[in-house]
Design a protein around this motif. Structure first.
Motif, short mmCIF file in Angstrom:
data_model
loop_
_atom_site.label_atom_id
_atom_site.label_comp_id
_atom_site.label_asym_id
_atom_site.label_seq_id
_atom_site.Cartn_x
_atom_site.Cartn_y
_atom_site.Cartn_z
N VAL A 72 35.32 6.26 -2.12
CA VAL A 72 34.56 6.50 -0.88
C VAL A 72 35.51 6.89 0.25
N ALA A 73 36.62 6.16 0.37
CA ALA A 73 37.59 6.46 1.42
C ALA A 73 38.21 7.84 1.21
N LEU A 74 38.47 8.19 -0.04
CA LEU A 74 39.03 9.51 -0.35
C LEU A 74 38.04 10.61 -0.01
N ALA A 75 36.79 10.43 -0.39
CA ALA A 75 35.76 11.43 -0.10
C ALA A 75 35.55 11.59 1.40
N ASN A 76 35.71 10.52 2.16
CA ASN A 76 35.57 10.60 3.61
C ASN A 76 36.64 11.49 4.23
N LEU A 77 37.81 11.54 3.60
CA LEU A 77 38.90 12.37 4.11
C LEU A 77 38.80 13.81 3.62
N LEU A 78 38.33 13.99 2.39
CA LEU A 78 38.23 15.34 1.83
C LEU A 78 36.98 16.07 2.30
N GLY A 79 35.90 15.32 2.53
CA GLY A 79 34.63 15.92 2.92
C GLY A 79 34.19 15.44 4.29
N ASN A 80 32.88 15.44 4.51
CA ASN A 80 32.34 14.98 5.79
C ASN A 80 32.35 13.45 5.83
N CYS A 85 28.96 7.87 0.89
CA CYS A 85 28.35 6.58 0.53
C CYS A 85 26.86 6.71 0.25
N PHE A 86 26.25 7.82 0.67
CA PHE A 86 24.84 8.09 0.38
C PHE A 86 24.59 8.09 -1.13
N TYR A 87 25.62 8.47 -1.90
CA TYR A 87 25.49 8.54 -3.35
C TYR A 87 25.99 7.28 -4.05
N ILE A 88 26.51 6.34 -3.27
CA ILE A 88 27.09 5.12 -3.84
C ILE A 88 26.27 3.89 -3.48
N HIS A 208 38.34 5.45 -18.15
CA HIS A 208 38.41 6.86 -17.76
C HIS A 208 37.04 7.48 -17.51
N ARG A 209 36.01 7.04 -18.20
CA ARG A 209 34.68 7.61 -17.95
C ARG A 209 34.19 7.27 -16.55
N GLU A 210 34.44 6.05 -16.13
CA GLU A 210 34.09 5.64 -14.77
C GLU A 210 34.82 6.51 -13.75
N LEU A 211 36.11 6.73 -14.00
CA LEU A 211 36.92 7.55 -13.09
C LEU A 211 36.43 8.99 -13.07
N PHE A 212 36.22 9.58 -14.24
CA PHE A 212 35.79 10.97 -14.31
C PHE A 212 34.46 11.19 -13.59
N ASP A 213 33.56 10.23 -13.75
CA ASP A 213 32.26 10.34 -13.09
C ASP A 213 32.43 10.38 -11.57
N LEU A 214 33.27 9.50 -11.05
CA LEU A 214 33.52 9.47 -9.61
C LEU A 214 34.22 10.74 -9.14
N THR A 220 32.02 17.71 -6.33
CA THR A 220 30.79 18.43 -5.98
C THR A 220 30.39 18.13 -4.53
N PHE A 221 30.62 16.90 -4.10
CA PHE A 221 30.32 16.54 -2.71
C PHE A 221 31.19 17.34 -1.74
N VAL A 222 32.49 17.39 -2.00
CA VAL A 222 33.40 18.09 -1.09
C VAL A 222 33.05 19.57 -1.01
N LEU A 223 32.76 20.18 -2.14
CA LEU A 223 32.41 21.60 -2.14
C LEU A 223 31.13 21.86 -1.35
N SER A 224 30.25 20.88 -1.31
CA SER A 224 29.02 21.05 -0.52
C SER A 224 29.29 20.95 0.97
#
Length: 226
Positions: A72-80, A85-88, A208-214, A220-224
């Motif tokens: 979540v913290a990483l996505a906050n820096l890479l995206g909006n 957290c809307f997806y978490i 690794h499946r948990e990581l890959f999913d995140l 996809t979130f950042v690209l949006s």
């Protein structure tokens, strides 16, 4: 080796080289950053954006709630900021609906980009292949084929520089160029290069499946957000 920004003291911050994930010796990251002049990149990103590198390492090393918190913290820096957290922070049913909507937006945006590039001269066969890859990725993710979806997402994402910039997107110094366009743009493609390397070291990644999913969800979130 990867470049990490760590201040040795408050007055003289320096870029340091280190080997990440030292308790997973076979798992090596950071090849993409070898093409970046670290001193120049240090002037192109903010202090908060430099936390991306540390957060990424924490996300890969950890599992469960700690991994999710880092994601979540990483996505906050890479995206909006504040939107991932809307997806978490939701029920499983809500997450399913929200993630599928995000995938639809991702597919629509990528389809527009692919079609525009083809209209500007990209070969028809390449267009058809990318559109097929895109459809396969969405199907794999929806079917819960996490590793296959992860592999497809990385493959699609690695085509984006060429779709946007043509031959320049394949140059060895593209990553530094991306940082100069927009630090978040550069950080995103650094992120894609990093997760690409994980496909060679799946056995060394905890859960690794948990990581890959995140990581797919973050991508996809950042690209949006662009």
């Amino acid at each position: 080796m990867r470049y990490s920004y760590e201040p040795r003291n408050r007055r003289s911050p320096q870029w340091l080289l280190y080997e990440p994930l030292d308790h997973f010796p076979a798992f090596r990251h950071g090849m993409a950053m070898d093409f970046v002049d670290s001193a120049r990149v240090g002037t192109l990103v903010t202090e908060s954006e430099k936390k991306v590198f540390e957060l990424f390492e924490t996300m890969v090393r950890s599992t469960g709630q700690e991994r999710t918190k880092s994601a979540v913290a990483l996505a906050n820096l890479l995206g909006n900021p504040g939107e991932f957290c809307f997806y978490i922070d939701c029920t499983e049913d809500q997450r399913l609906i929200r993630v599928f909507h995000l995938l639809r937006v991702f597919r629509e945006n990528m389809t527009l980009l692919i079609n525009k590039t083809w209209a500007d001269g990209m070969e028809h066969l390449m267009q058809e292949q990318l559109l097929a890859d895109l459809a396969r990725f969405v199907e794999e993710y929806r079917d819960g084929r996490t590793v296959s979806a992860f592999r497809s997402f990385v493959g699609i994402s690695r085509q984006i520089p060429s779709l946007l910039f043509g031959s320049l997107g394949k140059a060895n110094d593209f990553l530094e160029y991306a940082f100069r366009i927009d630090p978040k743009f550069g950080l995103f493609f650094w992120y894609i290069d990093e997760i690409d390397l994980q496909l060679r070291n799946i056995e060394n990644i905890p859960e690794h499946r948990e990581l890959f999913d995140l990581e797919v969800l973050i991508g996809t979130f950042v690209l949006s957000c662009f």
